[in-house]
Motif scaffolding. Structure first.
Motif, PDB file in Angstrom:
ATOM      1  N   GLN A 113       0.800  -1.173  -0.045  1.00  0.00           N
ATOM      2  CA  GLN A 113       0.139  -0.110  -0.042  1.00  0.00           C
ATOM      3  C   GLN A 113       0.886   0.981  -0.077  1.00  0.00           C
ATOM      4  N   GLU A 114       1.915   1.362   0.611  1.00  0.00           N
ATOM      5  CA  GLU A 114       2.728   2.400   0.768  1.00  0.00           C
ATOM      6  C   GLU A 114       3.825   2.393  -0.474  1.00  0.00           C
ATOM      7  N   ASP A 115       3.726   1.433  -1.522  1.00  0.00           N
ATOM      8  CA  ASP A 115       4.426   1.487  -2.481  1.00  0.00           C
ATOM      9  C   ASP A 115       5.996   1.333  -2.150  1.00  0.00           C
ATOM     10  N   LEU A 116       6.374   0.439  -1.247  1.00  0.00           N
ATOM     11  CA  LEU A 116       7.677   0.184  -0.653  1.00  0.00           C
ATOM     12  C   LEU A 116       8.395  -0.801  -1.722  1.00  0.00           C
ATOM     13  N   LEU A 117       7.533  -1.795  -2.255  1.00  0.00           N
ATOM     14  CA  LEU A 117       8.072  -2.952  -2.918  1.00  0.00           C
ATOM     15  C   LEU A 117       8.212  -2.768  -4.401  1.00  0.00           C
ATOM     16  N   PRO A 118       9.285  -3.402  -5.034  1.00  0.00           N
ATOM     17  CA  PRO A 118       9.247  -3.163  -6.423  1.00  0.00           C
ATOM     18  C   PRO A 118       8.190  -3.684  -6.991  1.00  0.00           C
ATOM     19  N   LYS A 119       7.888  -3.029  -8.179  1.00  0.00           N
ATOM     20  CA  LYS A 119       6.756  -3.790  -9.249  1.00  0.00           C
ATOM     21  C   LYS A 119       7.169  -5.152  -9.775  1.00  0.00           C
ATOM     22  N   GLU A 120       6.033  -5.828  -9.853  1.00  0.00           N
ATOM     23  CA  GLU A 120       6.254  -7.228 -10.336  1.00  0.00           C
ATOM     24  C   GLU A 120       6.441  -7.110 -11.835  1.00  0.00           C
ATOM     25  N   GLU A 121       5.913  -6.006 -12.514  1.00  0.00           N
ATOM     26  CA  GLU A 121       6.083  -5.645 -14.143  1.00  0.00           C
ATOM     27  C   GLU A 121       7.278  -5.548 -14.350  1.00  0.00           C
ATOM     28  N   ASN A 122       8.197  -5.199 -13.396  1.00  0.00           N
ATOM     29  CA  ASN A 122       9.509  -4.773 -13.978  1.00  0.00           C
ATOM     30  C   ASN A 122      10.407  -6.163 -14.133  1.00  0.00           C
ATOM     31  N   TYR A 123       9.661  -7.522 -13.679  1.00  0.00           N
ATOM     32  CA  TYR A 123      10.482  -8.492 -13.520  1.00  0.00           C
ATOM     33  C   TYR A 123       9.576  -9.599 -14.574  1.00  0.00           C
ATOM     34  N   GLU A 124       8.477  -9.075 -15.247  1.00  0.00           N
ATOM     35  CA  GLU A 124       7.946 -10.111 -15.936  1.00  0.00           C
ATOM     36  C   GLU A 124       8.983 -10.904 -16.996  1.00  0.00           C
ATOM     37  N   ARG A 125       9.675 -10.367 -17.536  1.00  0.00           N
ATOM     38  CA  ARG A 125      10.497 -11.227 -18.463  1.00  0.00           C
ATOM     39  C   ARG A 125      11.223 -12.295 -17.685  1.00  0.00           C
ATOM     40  N   TRP A 126      11.724 -11.871 -16.547  1.00  0.00           N
ATOM     41  CA  TRP A 126      12.468 -12.735 -15.805  1.00  0.00           C
ATOM     42  C   TRP A 126      11.529 -14.119 -15.109  1.00  0.00           C
ATOM     43  N   LEU A 127      10.349 -13.862 -14.745  1.00  0.00           N
ATOM     44  CA  LEU A 127       9.306 -14.491 -14.367  1.00  0.00           C
ATOM     45  C   LEU A 127       8.772 -15.584 -15.426  1.00  0.00           C
ATOM     46  N   ARG A 128       8.935 -15.136 -16.613  1.00  0.00           N
ATOM     47  CA  ARG A 128       8.338 -16.016 -17.668  1.00  0.00           C
ATOM     48  C   ARG A 128       9.074 -17.038 -17.682  1.00  0.00           C
ATOM     49  N   GLY A 129      10.477 -17.164 -17.529  1.00  0.00           N
ATOM     50  CA  GLY A 129      11.240 -18.333 -17.462  1.00  0.00           C
ATOM     51  C   GLY A 129      11.024 -19.535 -16.469  1.00  0.00           C
ATOM     52  N   PHE A 130       9.961 -19.123 -15.602  1.00  0.00           N
ATOM     53  CA  PHE A 130       9.785 -20.292 -14.482  1.00  0.00           C
ATOM     54  C   PHE A 130       8.530 -20.871 -14.798  1.00  0.00           C
ATOM     55  N   GLN A 131       8.301 -22.229 -15.088  1.00  0.00           N
ATOM     56  CA  GLN A 131       6.925 -22.765 -15.476  1.00  0.00           C
ATOM     57  C   GLN A 131       6.740 -23.687 -14.219  1.00  0.00           C
ATOM     58  N   ALA A 132       5.414 -23.756 -13.817  1.00  0.00           N
ATOM     59  CA  ALA A 132       5.102 -24.612 -13.017  1.00  0.00           C
ATOM     60  C   ALA A 132       5.181 -26.144 -13.274  1.00  0.00           C
ATOM     61  N   THR A 133       5.773 -27.033 -12.425  1.00  0.00           N
ATOM     62  CA  THR A 133       6.035 -28.475 -12.983  1.00  0.00           C
ATOM     63  C   THR A 133       4.602 -29.246 -12.727  1.00  0.00           C
ATOM     64  N   PRO A 134       4.111 -29.934 -13.525  1.00  0.00           N
ATOM     65  CA  PRO A 134       2.764 -30.664 -13.178  1.00  0.00           C
ATOM     66  C   PRO A 134       3.189 -31.567 -11.917  1.00  0.00           C
TER      67      PRO A 134
END
Length: 86
Positions: free
Chosen positions: A51-72
């Motif tokens: 709420q106080e905007d103290l954490l980095p935005k997840e949008e800034n890491y979208e490319r990095w996060l796309r590399g991780f896929q949940a395993t079945p």
């Protein structure tokens, strides 16, 4: 320096989320195997920090996060569940 700090915070948060999810999984397995109450898993509430905007935005890491896929989940077949008699 700011990006390094944001990276450390973001990856630390992701690590914390993963540990909480893994702890919940292990607690559920513990309940199924032994019954009763499983050990409590510590959790972190970051709503105020968001709420106080103290954490980095997840949008800034979208490319990095796309590399991780949940395993079945590995589903065991009925014959794998049968206990062998010694």
């Amino acid at each position: 320096m700011v990006t390094f700090t944001d990276d450390a915070i973001f990856f630390g948060l992701k690590f914390c989320e993963d540990l909480q999810a893994y702890g919940a999984l292990i607690a559920e397995k513990h309940k199924k195997k032994f019954g009763g109450e499983a050990p409590r898993i510590a959790s972190v509430d970051l709503t105020q920090a968001h709420q106080e905007d103290l954490l980095p935005k997840e949008e800034n890491y979208e490319r990095w996060l796309r590399g991780f896929q949940a395993t079945p989940e590995n589903r065991r077949r009925w014959w794998q569940k049968v206990k062998k008699v010694a």
